[in-house]
Design a protein around this motif. Structure first.
Motif, PDB file in Angstrom:
ATOM      1  N   THR A 173     -10.852  -8.252   4.858  1.00 31.96           N
ATOM      2  CA  THR A 173     -11.580  -8.934   3.780  1.00 31.96           C
ATOM      3  C   THR A 173     -10.876 -10.216   3.360  1.00 31.96           C
ATOM      4  O   THR A 173     -11.517 -11.262   3.150  1.00 31.96           O
ATOM      5  N   THR A 204      -9.223   4.270  14.517  1.00 27.32           N
ATOM      6  CA  THR A 204     -10.430   4.826  13.925  1.00 27.32           C
ATOM      7  C   THR A 204     -10.850   6.083  14.672  1.00 27.32           C
ATOM      8  O   THR A 204     -11.126   6.023  15.865  1.00 27.32           O
ATOM      9  N   ILE A 223      -8.892  -2.704   6.261  1.00 23.49           N
ATOM     10  CA  ILE A 223     -10.133  -3.306   5.753  1.00 23.49           C
ATOM     11  C   ILE A 223      -9.824  -4.316   4.647  1.00 23.49           C
ATOM     12  O   ILE A 223     -10.476  -5.363   4.544  1.00 23.49           O
ATOM     13  N   VAL A 224      -8.813  -4.039   3.833  1.00 26.68           N
ATOM     14  CA  VAL A 224      -8.387  -4.998   2.808  1.00 26.68           C
ATOM     15  C   VAL A 224      -7.924  -6.300   3.468  1.00 26.68           C
ATOM     16  O   VAL A 224      -8.314  -7.396   3.043  1.00 26.68           O
ATOM     17  N   GLY A 249       0.813  -1.210   0.000  1.00 29.73           N
ATOM     18  CA  GLY A 249       0.000   0.000   0.000  1.00 29.73           C
ATOM     19  C   GLY A 249       0.849   1.263   0.000  1.00 29.73           C
ATOM     20  O   GLY A 249       0.553   2.228  -0.723  1.00 29.73           O
ATOM     21  N   PHE A 300      -8.020   1.976   5.299  1.00 32.09           N
ATOM     22  CA  PHE A 300      -8.397   1.248   4.084  1.00 32.09           C
ATOM     23  C   PHE A 300      -7.586  -0.049   3.959  1.00 32.09           C
ATOM     24  O   PHE A 300      -8.136  -1.103   3.622  1.00 32.09           O
ATOM     25  N   LEU A 357      -6.149   7.727   7.532  1.00 31.76           N
ATOM     26  CA  LEU A 357      -7.258   7.228   6.707  1.00 31.76           C
ATOM     27  C   LEU A 357      -6.821   6.199   5.654  1.00 31.76           C
ATOM     28  O   LEU A 357      -7.480   5.165   5.489  1.00 31.76           O
ATOM     29  N   PRO A 358      -5.713   6.424   4.906  1.00 35.51           N
ATOM     30  CA  PRO A 358      -5.302   5.392   3.939  1.00 35.51           C
ATOM     31  C   PRO A 358      -4.966   4.061   4.597  1.00 35.51           C
ATOM     32  O   PRO A 358      -5.181   2.991   4.000  1.00 35.51           O
TER      33      PRO A 358
END
Length: 436
Positions: free
Chosen positions: A418, A379, A414-415, A194, A411, A407-408
């Motif tokens: 998942t 968060t 969350i990846v 990332g 993300f 914030l990035p």
């Protein structure tokens, strides 16, 4: 009043107390006391409130908590973190955004001997952030990367979060700790990928690098990494092989950290005393919260609240996967409002039996929960690591900058979440081999 209504009112009462600014532990204990008094009377309530604190504090299962805390604080107070960071920086200096990569790799390495996200975030803020800003890195992204990398300590064993989860659910602490190895490494890899993308999409994140270190100097820097490898091998290897129980692993690791720092001549009486004082205060706060959570879970057990909720869920005839997504969504919202330990202690007694009742593997869900705990640490507006980083900078970076910079990385988390949901074998392969 029926028991279910008493439990429901106790939950709302606890949330109301927290909204008024009452500490989470005190809110849970107060709500539990009133609920138990209303449902089973004063005798049982007084017995619970007088015996539960001692039973919790004296339980062998909780022995790993103060020792894991001590291990990380001893290692962090003697310069080991600086050595790891300096070595990683030397090897990655040529890359654009090299200090982001160094912070990620060093945080992952330190997490192998540190079970606290707060300790990691605070140490790397002091070590890495001034260097990042001096070299022209974006201060918001720099602070965000440090706050996010600090969460590795929740996933990579030894993890205090995993120990608490195992105690609260009576699941195997050893299996949960070992299950976090591959997800922890996966998280670090996703961060690296990332960051490679981010520094190209957002050029202001980091200037082109012209720093170079001779090969000999880089190789010599690896000599300072051996303490981490030794301590991590003793702790994780001992648990995986079965030679050391999870409860004893913290004590073994803390002793190993102490001996290593003595051999390196970095430990003195003053440093040791301060490390023990910090360990004691951190442990006391955590135990207070755990006692409140256990009291509240006893209320839910006595009133049959969890069984009633499970029956209601079954009557809705929703698929197990849909219910899992609903729970994850709820935790993402809770993570914006509560600190991670309080959130886990308050909700796990309710959620764990529901998830296992739906047929999900409890070890797999433990890691999913830990990943959600990681997310809650970064968060806004209540992400604990964000305030630790902002506070440690002493005005160098504002809390608004930290919110924007993280914030990035939310993300990226969350990846990873998942991927772990889609491929549960990433979590289960090592615990399965451990049983053979």
């Amino acid at each position: 009043m029926d028991p279910f209504s008493i439990a429901l009112l106790s939950i709302f009462g606890m949330l109301a107390l927290m909204a008024l600014g009452i500490p989470v532990a005190a809110a849970m204990i107060s709500a539990s006391a009133v609920g138990l008094w209303a449902s089973v009377g004063p005798g049982f309530t007084l017995t619970t409130l007088t015996t539960l604190p001692f039973a919790t504090a004296s339980s062998y299962n909780f022995a790993a908590v103060p020792t894991f805390v001590a291990m990380g604080i001893i290692a962090g107070s003697t310069g080991i973190v600086s050595d790891i960071y300096r070595s990683a920086d030397m090897w990655l200096a040529r890359m654009r955004g090299g200090l982001y990569f160094a912070t990620t790799c060093a945080s992952a390495g330190f997490s192998a001997i540190n079970g606290s996200t707060i300790v990691g975030a605070a140490l790397f803020t002091r070590i890495a952030l001034p260097e990042m800003i001096k070299l022209g890195y974006d201060k918001a992204a720099s602070a965000g990367s440090i706050a996010a990398a600090g969460t590795f300590a929740a996933m990579i064993p030894p993890s205090i979060t995993m120990v608490l989860y195992g105690v609260l659910t009576n699941e195997s602490i050893g299996q949960i700790l070992i299950a976090g190895v591959l997800p922890g490494l996966l998280t670090a890899v996703i961060y690296i990928i990332g960051i490679m993308i981010f520094v190209r999409v957002f050029p202001h994140w980091a200037p082109p690098s012209d720093r170079r270190f001779p090969l000999g100097e880089r190789i010599r820097s690896l000599k300072t990494v051996w303490p981490i490898l030794v301590i991590a091998f003793i702790v994780v290897g001992g648990i995986y092989s079965g030679l050391v129980s999870p409860s004893a692993a913290g004590a073994v690791g803390a002793m190993a950290a102490l001996l290593v720092t003595i051999v390196m001549r970095r430990m003195n009486v003053r440093t040791f005393g301060q490390a023990m004082a910090d360990s004691a205060s951190t442990t006391a706060v955590m135990f207070f919260i755990v006692i409140g959570g256990l009291a509240f879970s006893r209320l839910l057990l006595i009133t049959g609240f969890v069984d009633d909720v499970l029956t209601g869920i079954e009557a809705m005839e929703l698929s197990a996967f849909v219910l899992l997504l609903v729970m994850i969504s709820i935790y993402l919202v809770l993570g914006m409002l509560m600190d991670p330990v309080s959130m886990m202690v308050m909700t796990v007694p309710i959620v764990h039996p529901i998830v296992t009742g739906l047929g999900y593997d409890p070890i797999w869900f433990a890691i999913i929960m830990v990943k959600l705990i990681e997310l809650s640490c970064i968060t806004p507006p209540v992400g604990l690591n964000l305030f630790v980083v902002a506070g440690t900078t002493r005005g160098l970076v504002s809390i608004k900058d930290v919110f924007r910079g993280v914030l990035p990385f939310i993300f990226l988390e969350i990846v990873v979440l998942t991927i772990l949901i889609a491929f549960p074998q990433i979590v289960l392969i090592l615990p399965t081999l451990m049983l053979r």
